[in-house]
Scaffold this motif. Structure first.
Motif, PDB file in Angstrom:
ATOM      1  N   MET A  76     -23.939  52.852  29.990  1.00 35.74           N
ATOM      2  CA  MET A  76     -24.888  53.555  30.845  1.00 35.74           C
ATOM      3  C   MET A  76     -24.550  55.019  31.121  1.00 35.74           C
ATOM      4  O   MET A  76     -25.047  55.597  32.065  1.00 35.74           O
ATOM      5  CB  MET A  76     -24.997  52.805  32.178  1.00 35.74           C
ATOM      6  CG  MET A  76     -25.354  51.333  32.024  1.00 35.74           C
ATOM      7  SD  MET A  76     -26.881  51.041  31.134  1.00 35.74           S
ATOM      8  CE  MET A  76     -28.056  51.374  32.404  1.00 35.74           C
ATOM      9  N   TYR A  77     -23.734  55.633  30.317  1.00 36.68           N
ATOM     10  CA  TYR A  77     -23.335  57.011  30.581  1.00 36.68           C
ATOM     11  C   TYR A  77     -24.457  57.984  30.255  1.00 36.68           C
ATOM     12  O   TYR A  77     -25.260  57.756  29.355  1.00 36.68           O
ATOM     13  CB  TYR A  77     -22.092  57.372  29.764  1.00 36.68           C
ATOM     14  CG  TYR A  77     -20.941  56.459  30.076  1.00 36.68           C
ATOM     15  CD1 TYR A  77     -20.262  56.556  31.288  1.00 36.68           C
ATOM     16  CD2 TYR A  77     -20.548  55.469  29.191  1.00 36.68           C
ATOM     17  CE1 TYR A  77     -19.224  55.712  31.597  1.00 36.68           C
ATOM     18  CE2 TYR A  77     -19.504  54.606  29.494  1.00 36.68           C
ATOM     19  CZ  TYR A  77     -18.845  54.736  30.695  1.00 36.68           C
ATOM     20  OH  TYR A  77     -17.819  53.893  31.002  1.00 36.68           O
ATOM     21  N   GLN A  78     -24.478  59.079  31.016  1.00 28.84           N
ATOM     22  CA  GLN A  78     -25.398  60.171  30.721  1.00 28.84           C
ATOM     23  C   GLN A  78     -24.538  61.326  30.214  1.00 28.84           C
ATOM     24  O   GLN A  78     -23.876  62.010  30.997  1.00 28.84           O
ATOM     25  CB  GLN A  78     -26.179  60.592  31.972  1.00 28.84           C
ATOM     26  CG  GLN A  78     -27.129  61.723  31.685  1.00 28.84           C
ATOM     27  CD  GLN A  78     -27.919  62.132  32.914  1.00 28.84           C
ATOM     28  OE1 GLN A  78     -27.979  61.427  33.906  1.00 28.84           O
ATOM     29  NE2 GLN A  78     -28.530  63.296  32.828  1.00 28.84           N
ATOM     30  N   PHE A  79     -24.540  61.529  28.914  1.00 27.90           N
ATOM     31  CA  PHE A  79     -23.707  62.557  28.321  1.00 27.90           C
ATOM     32  C   PHE A  79     -24.310  63.930  28.579  1.00 27.90           C
ATOM     33  O   PHE A  79     -25.526  64.113  28.480  1.00 27.90           O
ATOM     34  CB  PHE A  79     -23.528  62.300  26.825  1.00 27.90           C
ATOM     35  CG  PHE A  79     -22.766  61.035  26.556  1.00 27.90           C
ATOM     36  CD1 PHE A  79     -21.423  60.943  26.864  1.00 27.90           C
ATOM     37  CD2 PHE A  79     -23.402  59.923  26.032  1.00 27.90           C
ATOM     38  CE1 PHE A  79     -20.712  59.761  26.646  1.00 27.90           C
ATOM     39  CE2 PHE A  79     -22.707  58.748  25.798  1.00 27.90           C
ATOM     40  CZ  PHE A  79     -21.353  58.674  26.108  1.00 27.90           C
ATOM     41  N   ILE A  80     -23.442  64.892  28.915  1.00 27.19           N
ATOM     42  CA  ILE A  80     -23.928  66.217  29.292  1.00 27.19           C
ATOM     43  C   ILE A  80     -23.333  67.344  28.455  1.00 27.19           C
ATOM     44  O   ILE A  80     -23.733  68.492  28.606  1.00 27.19           O
ATOM     45  CB  ILE A  80     -23.659  66.493  30.787  1.00 27.19           C
ATOM     46  CG1 ILE A  80     -22.169  66.446  31.082  1.00 27.19           C
ATOM     47  CG2 ILE A  80     -24.433  65.520  31.668  1.00 27.19           C
ATOM     48  CD1 ILE A  80     -21.801  66.944  32.479  1.00 27.19           C
ATOM     49  N   GLN A  81     -22.388  67.007  27.590  1.00 26.65           N
ATOM     50  CA  GLN A  81     -21.760  68.067  26.797  1.00 26.65           C
ATOM     51  C   GLN A  81     -21.198  67.470  25.507  1.00 26.65           C
ATOM     52  O   GLN A  81     -20.692  66.357  25.510  1.00 26.65           O
ATOM     53  CB  GLN A  81     -20.626  68.707  27.606  1.00 26.65           C
ATOM     54  CG  GLN A  81     -19.878  69.817  26.901  1.00 26.65           C
ATOM     55  CD  GLN A  81     -18.844  70.455  27.820  1.00 26.65           C
ATOM     56  OE1 GLN A  81     -19.162  70.822  28.950  1.00 26.65           O
ATOM     57  NE2 GLN A  81     -17.628  70.579  27.351  1.00 26.65           N
ATOM     58  N   ASP A  82     -21.289  68.237  24.425  1.00 25.96           N
ATOM     59  CA  ASP A  82     -20.649  67.874  23.158  1.00 25.96           C
ATOM     60  C   ASP A  82     -19.491  68.836  22.917  1.00 25.96           C
ATOM     61  O   ASP A  82     -19.638  70.051  23.098  1.00 25.96           O
ATOM     62  CB  ASP A  82     -21.623  67.996  21.983  1.00 25.96           C
ATOM     63  CG  ASP A  82     -22.630  66.870  21.921  1.00 25.96           C
ATOM     64  OD1 ASP A  82     -22.474  65.875  22.645  1.00 25.96           O
ATOM     65  OD2 ASP A  82     -23.583  66.989  21.138  1.00 25.96           O
TER      66      ASP A  82
END
Length: 182
Positions: free
Chosen positions: A41-47
């Motif tokens: 359920m993570y909301q990724f915000i950066q690569d």
């Protein structure tokens, strides 16, 4: 895409479905809906992306709460040994580590949840690694464990004489000296 459980709860390997033909291949590296269907359920915000040569060991890195990071790690070029150490004190696998070879060829990804230290060693001549994070970098919450910690006894699959470790990583704490919790 299939989700492969590991020996440590919540730490999973993502195996994409690869479509190949005479032109090459295609696969979904990330699909939020499919991740959510599987409880990720993570909301990724950066690569983030790194490039390293053979023998480089990066890690073991983490950020403590409230800036703990979940990471979705994959290799764009080359081969690495990816390592995660369970630092969740209430976990049955506290202090245990898991490693997997991630490569451009096998296209596997490792989903590293909050509460883990993470690192990798480069097994090929060079490797490009890309990973998504769900929290921005916060210098004050940055922590780490020395890569050659005797308690963890991680086999990085790199000859110790050939290991290349940053000045910052060579002075990290030992596992027995950590004083943070998740």
């Amino acid at each position: 895409m299939t989700i492969e459980k590991t020996t440590i709860e919540d730490l999973v390997i993502i195996n994409p479905t690869v479509f190949e033909d005479s032109r090459g291949y295609f696969f979904e590296a990330y699909n939020q809906a499919k991740f959510h269907e599987n409880g990720i359920m993570y909301q990724f915000i950066q690569d983030n992306q790194s490039f390293s040569k053979r023998g480089v060991i990066r890690g073991l890195h983490l950020q403590i709460n409230p800036f703990a990071q979940a990471k979705l790690v994959r290799v764009l070029q080359g081969d690495i040994l990816d390592v995660a150490v369970d630092l969740r004190k209430n976990s049955a696998t506290y202090g245990q580590h898991f490693s997997v070879i991630l490569s451009a060829e096998n296209k596997k990804q490792l989903m590293v949840p909050h509460g883990f230290a993470h690192g990798f060693s480069v097994l090929s001549e060079t490797a490009s690694v890309m990973y998504k994070v769900d929290q921005l970098y916060n210098k004050e919450s940055e922590r780490g464990i020395i890569y050659d910690d005797p308690t963890l006894a991680i086999d990085w699959m790199v000859d110790t004489k050939e290991a290349i470790v940053s000045d910052k990583d060579i002075i990290l704490s030992s596992f027995k000296d950590i004083d943070w919790e998740f």
